[in-house]
Motif scaffolding. Structure first.
Motif, PDB file in Angstrom:
ATOM      1  N   CYS A  45       0.855  -1.387   0.070  1.00 17.40           N
ATOM      2  CA  CYS A  45       0.005  -0.178  -0.079  1.00 17.40           C
ATOM      3  C   CYS A  45       0.905   1.263   0.222  1.00 17.40           C
ATOM      4  CB  CYS A  45      -0.558  -0.148   1.197  1.00 17.40           C
ATOM      5  SG  CYS A  45      -1.943   1.338   1.749  1.00 17.40           S
ATOM      6  N   VAL A  47      -2.822   0.785   8.589  1.00 19.30           N
ATOM      7  CA  VAL A  47      -2.943   0.154   7.846  1.00 19.30           C
ATOM      8  C   VAL A  47      -1.753  -1.950   7.357  1.00 19.30           C
ATOM      9  CG1 VAL A  47      -1.971   0.096   4.639  1.00 19.30           C
ATOM     10  CG2 VAL A  47      -3.826   1.517   6.018  1.00 19.30           C
ATOM     11  N   PHE A  74     -11.606  -0.317   2.725  1.00 16.06           N
ATOM     12  CA  PHE A  74     -10.508  -0.955   2.658  1.00 16.06           C
ATOM     13  C   PHE A  74     -11.253  -2.364   2.098  1.00 16.06           C
ATOM     14  CE2 PHE A  74      -6.047  -0.792   2.764  1.00 16.06           C
ATOM     15  CZ  PHE A  74      -5.877   0.184   2.789  1.00 16.06           C
TER      16      PHE A  74
END
Lengths: 273, 138
Positions: free
Chosen positions: B21, B38, B132
Motif C-alpha cells: 500500500c 494499514v 478497504f
C-alpha cells in the motif's frame, strides 16, 4: 459502585430488558451511568440508582436501562447478510407477495442503521419493502427517525457510491434521502413483551447481536416471539456466531449463509406417540 | 531430472509476498497514523508526500492499494489519479481517496476519475477497514 447498587442494576436490566449484566461490566456501568446521573440532576451514580430503587419503575429507570444497552451499530454490519437480503431474498419473496410487497422487521434496531441499510438494499433491487424498526431505547429511536448520521457513522459500512445515492449532506452530517424515508417506520418495542408488534407477520426479521446479551430463559422467550412474528418459511437473521439454540426445532440454519435461519413448518399440536 | 540438484529459488517459497500500500499525503502525521492502521491489515507500506513522488514510486513498482490525499503541493491527488489511470497497468491499483473534502460534487468527481473508494477525514481504523473491504482488498 457498591455491590448492592450493582445487584439492583442487574435485576432492573434482567426483569425489564432480559439483559444479563455480568459482574465484569461494573466499570462499564459507572462509565455509562455517570452522564445519566448528571443529566437527571443526581450528584452521583449511587444517588441515581437509589432513586430508581425507591421510585416505581418509570422514565428514570428506563433511562438507566437504555444507557446500559449495547448501542453499537453500523450500516450493513458484516455485509454478507445484507447482500443475501438484497440480492436473493427480497427479490424472490417479492415475486410471491401481493403487490410485490416484502415485510421486514429490524428488531433491536438501535439508531436505525440496520433498518435504513435494508431499505437501501431493497430499493437498490427495485423491491417494494415495508420495514419496521423497533428498539427499547427511546433516544436511539429518535435518532433513527431523524435519519441523521455523522460523517464517522456513514463511513462505517457504507460505500462512497451508496452514500451519494442514498444520503444528502445536511449541515455537518448526512441525512437519509427522501426516497428511502417512506419505506421505514420506527416504533418502540420491548422484545420481552408478550405481544409482537402490531401489523401482522414478517417475511424477514433481522435481530442481530441482541440475543447474545440476554439471559438464557429470556432469550428463549424472545425467540418464540420472533418465531410467532414470522410467516412460515420466514427468514431470521442473527448476528454471526449467534444461534437460536442447539436443537431448536423452530429454525434451521442455511448452509453457506452464516447467521441466516429459516422458520420450519411445525405441526401446531404435538401429540405423544 | 539430471544429477544436479536445482537450487530452491525464492519464488518457490509458499509464503506469498505481503500486499503493498502506498500512502500519499503531505502530512507526515497523517501518513504515520494511516501507516500504523494499514500495516495492521497486513500490508507492506510505502509513503509519498505528493502526487509527483507517488508517480515516481509507481514507475518502479505498482502497489496493490493507494491511499490518496487530494490537496498536496507539487501535484494534487486528482491529477495523480488521472495520470496513473492513463498509464499502461495504471488501472491495477485500488485507489482510495482520503481527504478533508466532503462535498458531494468532489466525491462524485473522484469516483468518476477512477477512484475505487472515498474516505473523508478524520478517519479511524474502523472506517479504513470498512473502506478497504468495500474496495475488496481486505
Amino acid at each position: 459502585m457498591r455491590p448492592e447498587d450493582f445487584e439492583h442494576l442487574q435485576s432492573l436490566l434482567l426483569t425489564r430488558a432480559g439483559f444479563a449484566l455480568t459482574r465484569d461490566r461494573m466499570y462499564l456501568a459507572d462509565h455509562r451511568l455517570g452522564p445519566v446521573a448528571r443529566r437527571e440532576g443526581y450528584a452521583s451514580v449511587e444517588d441515581l440508582l437509589k432513586a430508581t430503587r425507591d421510585l416505581p419503575v418509570g422514565s428514570l429507570a428506563w433511562s438507566v436501562i437504555e444507557a446500559m444497552l449495547n448501542a453499537e451499530t453500523w450500516f450493513r454490519r458484516d455485509r454478507a447478510p445484507f447482500a443475501s437480503f438484497g440480492e436473493e431474498l427480497a427479490p424472490a419473496i417479492s415475486t410471491v407477495r401481493p403487490g410485490g410487497r416484502v415485510r421486514v422487521w429490524s428488531a433491536g434496531c438501535g439508531a436505525g442503521q440496520e433498518a435504513w441499510s435494508l431499505a437501501m438494499m431493497a430499493a437498490g433491487a427495485g423491491v417494494h419493502a415495508e420495514i419496521l424498526g423497533t428498539d427499547l431505547a427511546q433516544r436511539q429511536l429518535e435518532k433513527a427517525k431523524a435519519g441523521l448520521y455523522t460523517q464517522f457513522e456513514v463511513q462505517r459500512g457504507l460505500a462512497a457510491r451508496q452514500l451519494l445515492q442514498w444520503f444528502e449532506p445536511h449541515e455537518e452530517a448526512w441525512r437519509v434521502a427522501p426516497q428511502l424515508r417512506g419505506m421505514v417506520r420506527f416504533e418502540r418495542d420491548n422484545l420481552m413483551d408478550a405481544v409482537p408488534p402490531e401489523g401482522g407477520r414478517y417475511d424477514v426479521v433481522f435481530c442481530r447481536y441482541v440475543l447474545s446479551d440476554m439471559e438464557v430463559t429470556r432469550r428463549q422467550r424472545v425467540l418464540e416471539r420472533l418465531e410467532a412474528s414470522l410467516v412460515d418459511d420466514g427468514c431470521l437473521f442473527l448476528g454471526l456466531g449467534e444461534s437460536p439454540g442447539e436443537g431448536n426445532p423452530a429454525f434451521r440454519a442455511v448452509s453457506g449463509r452464516p447467521g441466516l435461519f429459516v422458520k420450519t413448518a411445525r405441526p401446531r399440536i404435538h401429540r405423544a406417540a | 531430472m539430471g544429477g544436479v540438484t536445482p537450487r530452491v529459488s525464492q519464488s518457490l517459497n509458499p509464503v506469498p509476498d505481503p500486499r503493498t500500500c502506498l500512502i500519499v499525503d503531505d502530512s507526515r502525521i497523517i501518513r504515520k497514523v494511516a501507516r500504523r492502521i494499514v500495516e495492521g491489515f497486513g500490508f507492506e507500506v510505502d509513503e509519498a508526500a505528493d502526487g509527483a513522488e507517488a508517480l515516481a514510486w509507481c514507475a518502479t513498482a505498482l502497489p496493490d492499494v493507494i491511499l490518496l490525499d487530494w490537496n498536496m503541493p507539487v501535484m494534487d491527488g486528482l491529477t495523480f489519479l488521472k495520470r496513473l489511470r492513463a498509464q499502461p497497468g495504471g488501472d491495477g491499483p485500488k485507489i482510495l481517496f482520503c481527504t478533508i473534502e466532503t462535498e458531494v460534487a468532489r466525491i462524485a468527481e473522484a469516483l468518476a476519475a477512477g477512484a475505487d473508494e472515498y474516505v473523508m477525514k478524520p478517519f479511524d481504523g474502523e472506517i479504513l477497514e470498512s473502506k478497504f473491504a468495500e474496495a475488496g482488498v481486505v
